[in-house]
Write a protein that holds these residues in place. Structure first.
Motif, PDB file in Angstrom:
ATOM      1  N   GLY A  46       0.813  -1.211   0.000  1.00 31.05           N
ATOM      2  CA  GLY A  46       0.000   0.000   0.000  1.00 31.05           C
ATOM      3  C   GLY A  46       0.849   1.265   0.000  1.00 31.05           C
ATOM      4  N   LEU A  47       2.142   1.101  -0.176  1.00 35.96           N
ATOM      5  CA  LEU A  47       3.096   2.226  -0.101  1.00 35.96           C
ATOM      6  C   LEU A  47       2.829   3.089   1.129  1.00 35.96           C
ATOM      7  CD1 LEU A  47       3.506   3.269  -3.871  1.00 35.96           C
ATOM      8  CD2 LEU A  47       4.832   1.635  -2.519  1.00 35.96           C
ATOM      9  N   ARG A  48       2.572   2.396   2.244  1.00 32.96           N
ATOM     10  CA  ARG A  48       2.298   3.138   3.492  1.00 32.96           C
ATOM     11  C   ARG A  48       3.578   3.696   4.107  1.00 32.96           C
ATOM     12  NH1 ARG A  48      -1.432  -1.181   3.947  1.00 32.96           N
ATOM     13  NH2 ARG A  48       0.008  -2.465   5.148  1.00 32.96           N
ATOM     14  N   GLU A  49       4.725   3.166   3.674  1.00 32.72           N
ATOM     15  CA  GLU A  49       6.006   3.610   4.237  1.00 32.72           C
ATOM     16  C   GLU A  49       5.908   3.685   5.773  1.00 32.72           C
ATOM     17  OE1 GLU A  49       8.267   6.381   1.674  1.00 32.72           O
ATOM     18  OE2 GLU A  49       6.366   6.748   0.670  1.00 32.72           O
ATOM     19  N   PRO A  50       5.707   2.514   6.391  1.00 31.25           N
ATOM     20  CA  PRO A  50       5.399   2.487   7.827  1.00 31.25           C
ATOM     21  C   PRO A  50       6.644   2.562   8.707  1.00 31.25           C
ATOM     22  CG  PRO A  50       5.379   0.267   6.946  1.00 31.25           C
ATOM     23  CD  PRO A  50       5.736   1.169   5.795  1.00 31.25           C
TER      24      PRO A  50
ATOM     25  N   GLU B 199       1.641   1.387  14.749  1.00 30.07           N
ATOM     26  CA  GLU B 199       1.004   0.092  15.014  1.00 30.07           C
ATOM     27  C   GLU B 199      -0.461   0.151  14.625  1.00 30.07           C
ATOM     28  OE1 GLU B 199       2.474  -2.767  18.014  1.00 30.07           O
ATOM     29  OE2 GLU B 199       2.445  -0.960  19.232  1.00 30.07           O
ATOM     30  N   ASP B 200      -0.781  -0.389  13.484  1.00 32.53           N
ATOM     31  CA  ASP B 200      -2.171  -0.439  13.063  1.00 32.53           C
ATOM     32  C   ASP B 200      -2.886  -1.536  13.856  1.00 32.53           C
ATOM     33  OD1 ASP B 200      -3.760   0.608  10.302  1.00 32.53           O
ATOM     34  OD2 ASP B 200      -4.583  -1.179  11.278  1.00 32.53           O
ATOM     35  N   PRO B 201      -4.102  -1.264  14.363  1.00 35.81           N
ATOM     36  CA  PRO B 201      -4.787  -2.290  15.156  1.00 35.81           C
ATOM     37  C   PRO B 201      -5.228  -3.506  14.326  1.00 35.81           C
ATOM     38  CG  PRO B 201      -6.173  -0.329  14.874  1.00 35.81           C
ATOM     39  CD  PRO B 201      -4.826  -0.002  14.298  1.00 35.81           C
ATOM     40  N   ARG B 202      -5.289  -3.378  13.019  1.00 36.44           N
ATOM     41  CA  ARG B 202      -5.677  -4.523  12.183  1.00 36.44           C
ATOM     42  C   ARG B 202      -4.465  -5.429  11.975  1.00 36.44           C
ATOM     43  NH1 ARG B 202      -7.816  -0.396   7.735  1.00 36.44           N
ATOM     44  NH2 ARG B 202      -6.032   0.633   8.687  1.00 36.44           N
ATOM     45  N   GLN B 203      -4.640  -6.730  12.315  1.00 32.44           N
ATOM     46  CA  GLN B 203      -3.500  -7.656  12.274  1.00 32.44           C
ATOM     47  C   GLN B 203      -2.812  -7.679  10.905  1.00 32.44           C
ATOM     48  OE1 GLN B 203      -4.374 -11.752  13.259  1.00 32.44           O
ATOM     49  NE2 GLN B 203      -2.235 -12.359  13.091  1.00 32.44           N
ATOM     50  N   LYS B 204      -3.630  -7.716   9.854  1.00 35.75           N
ATOM     51  CA  LYS B 204      -3.048  -7.826   8.511  1.00 35.75           C
ATOM     52  C   LYS B 204      -2.115  -6.644   8.230  1.00 35.75           C
ATOM     53  CE  LYS B 204      -4.522  -8.258   3.656  1.00 35.75           C
ATOM     54  NZ  LYS B 204      -3.821  -7.105   3.084  1.00 35.75           N
ATOM     55  N   ILE B 205      -2.619  -5.455   8.525  1.00 38.94           N
ATOM     56  CA  ILE B 205      -1.819  -4.247   8.256  1.00 38.94           C
ATOM     57  C   ILE B 205      -0.576  -4.234   9.153  1.00 38.94           C
ATOM     58  CG2 ILE B 205      -1.873  -1.703   8.215  1.00 38.94           C
ATOM     59  CD1 ILE B 205      -3.965  -2.646   6.355  1.00 38.94           C
ATOM     60  N   TRP B 206      -0.774  -4.592  10.431  1.00 43.50           N
ATOM     61  CA  TRP B 206       0.364  -4.599  11.375  1.00 43.50           C
ATOM     62  C   TRP B 206       1.463  -5.512  10.851  1.00 43.50           C
ATOM     63  CZ3 TRP B 206       3.649  -7.485  14.183  1.00 43.50           C
ATOM     64  CH2 TRP B 206       4.289  -6.901  15.280  1.00 43.50           C
ATOM     65  N   GLU B 207       1.059  -6.692  10.428  1.00 42.43           N
ATOM     66  CA  GLU B 207       2.071  -7.666   9.967  1.00 42.43           C
ATOM     67  C   GLU B 207       2.760  -7.189   8.686  1.00 42.43           C
ATOM     68  OE1 GLU B 207       0.282 -11.567   9.884  1.00 42.43           O
ATOM     69  OE2 GLU B 207       0.082 -11.603  12.073  1.00 42.43           O
ATOM     70  N   GLU B 208       1.974  -6.627   7.790  1.00 48.44           N
ATOM     71  CA  GLU B 208       2.582  -6.108   6.551  1.00 48.44           C
ATOM     72  C   GLU B 208       3.572  -4.991   6.874  1.00 48.44           C
ATOM     73  OE1 GLU B 208      -1.425  -6.847   3.798  1.00 48.44           O
ATOM     74  OE2 GLU B 208      -0.872  -4.823   4.427  1.00 48.44           O
ATOM     75  N   ASP B 209       3.188  -4.141   7.813  1.00 46.52           N
ATOM     76  CA  ASP B 209       4.053  -3.005   8.150  1.00 46.52           C
ATOM     77  C   ASP B 209       5.324  -3.467   8.861  1.00 46.52           C
ATOM     78  OD1 ASP B 209       2.232  -1.377   6.939  1.00 46.52           O
ATOM     79  OD2 ASP B 209       1.412  -0.507   8.785  1.00 46.52           O
TER      80      ASP B 209
ATOM     81  N   ALA C  68       6.740  -6.354   8.456  1.00 44.25           N
ATOM     82  CA  ALA C  68       7.588  -6.970   7.426  1.00 44.25           C
ATOM     83  C   ALA C  68       8.275  -5.899   6.582  1.00 44.25           C
ATOM     84  CB  ALA C  68       6.732  -7.886   6.540  1.00 44.25           C
ATOM     85  N   ALA C  69       7.547  -4.832   6.282  1.00 43.29           N
ATOM     86  CA  ALA C  69       8.114  -3.777   5.425  1.00 43.29           C
ATOM     87  C   ALA C  69       9.288  -3.081   6.124  1.00 43.29           C
ATOM     88  CB  ALA C  69       7.031  -2.761   5.062  1.00 43.29           C
ATOM     89  N   ILE C  70       9.100  -2.718   7.380  1.00 43.53           N
ATOM     90  CA  ILE C  70      10.201  -2.007   8.070  1.00 43.53           C
ATOM     91  C   ILE C  70      11.379  -2.956   8.302  1.00 43.53           C
ATOM     92  CG2 ILE C  70       9.231  -2.267  10.419  1.00 43.53           C
ATOM     93  CD1 ILE C  70      10.389   0.536  11.050  1.00 43.53           C
TER      94      ILE C  70
END
Ligand SMILES: Cc1cc2nc3c(=O)[nH]c(=O)nc-3n(C[C@H](O)[C@H](O)[C@H](O)COP(=O)(O)O)c2cc1C
Length: 183
Positions: free
Chosen positions: A45-49, A96-106, A108-110
């Motif tokens: 999502g190019l969130r650049e977390p 830290e996004d409260p949604r597990q999917k987003i948290w895990e993606e973020d 992994a990205a960092i």
């Protein structure tokens, strides 16, 4: 001097540099240059977390005091000795996004970004080790360095130039075939 190498050679050669840093300044601007390459890590999502906090040698004692305030007195000498000769630090922080999917993606990205950074540093003989000491979870430490609710410290990278000749390490990795099955 490390010669220009293939990606596979750099990946295989890099090791965590935990001590024996050369007495050379690690400049914030040089770390920013590396970061501006490392941020090309995949991130969904190019969130650049991510965000980062740089601690220069000048601010090292202040960081050590902050860390010691989170540790039992009997450990102070040992903790100080681990940090006292580190030329610079980089704290890596993710939202830290409260949604597990987003948290895990973020997460992994960092993590991908941090490995990019370690490899890019290696190329410049700027050694790093990714550390996850207990105090990164301590509210006192988080508060003191300005980490907000809803943010996670992924780790503290120690940074310092190193002499490759002093850091030959006999490393092992399991052959991937042993971890591979076919469906
Ligand atoms: C998520 C993560 C956390 C780590 N935390 C620590 C740590 O707290 N202390 C430490 O000495 N090394 C830490 N390391 C470094 C690993 O111990 C090191 O990468 C591992 O031993 C493999 O060695 P290499 O990096 O030289 O290949 C961490 C590495 C990762 C990826």
């Amino acid at each position: 001097m490390i010669q220009q190498q293939s990606i596979s050679a750099v990946i295989r050669e890099r090791i965590s540099i935990k001590s024996n840093y050369l007495p050379l300044e690690v400049k914030e601007e040089d770390v920013v240059t590396l970061l501006n390459n490392a941020v090309w890590a995949p991130n969904h999502g190019l969130r650049e977390p991510w965000r980062f906090l740089f601690v220069s040698e000048e601010r090292r004692e202040a960081l050590i005091q902050t860390v010691l305030a989170c540790c039992e007195a009997k450990t102070h000498e040992k903790v100080r000795s681990k940090l006292a000769d580190v030329p610079a630090f980089l704290v890596a922080i993710m939202p830290e996004d409260p949604r597990q999917k987003i948290w895990e993606e973020d997460f992994a990205a960092i993590s991908s970004l941090i490995q990019n950074l370690q490899l890019l540093g290696w190329e410049k003989e700027l050694g790093m080790v990714w550390k996850t000491p207990n105090y990164i979870y301590d509210p006192k430490f988080r508060r003191a360095i300005g980490v907000q609710n809803g943010e996670k410290i992924i780790g503290i990278l120690q940074l310092g130039y190193f002499d490759p000749a002093q850091h030959v390490k006999d490393r092992k990795r399991t052959n991937a075939l042993e971890k591979l099955t076919s469906f």
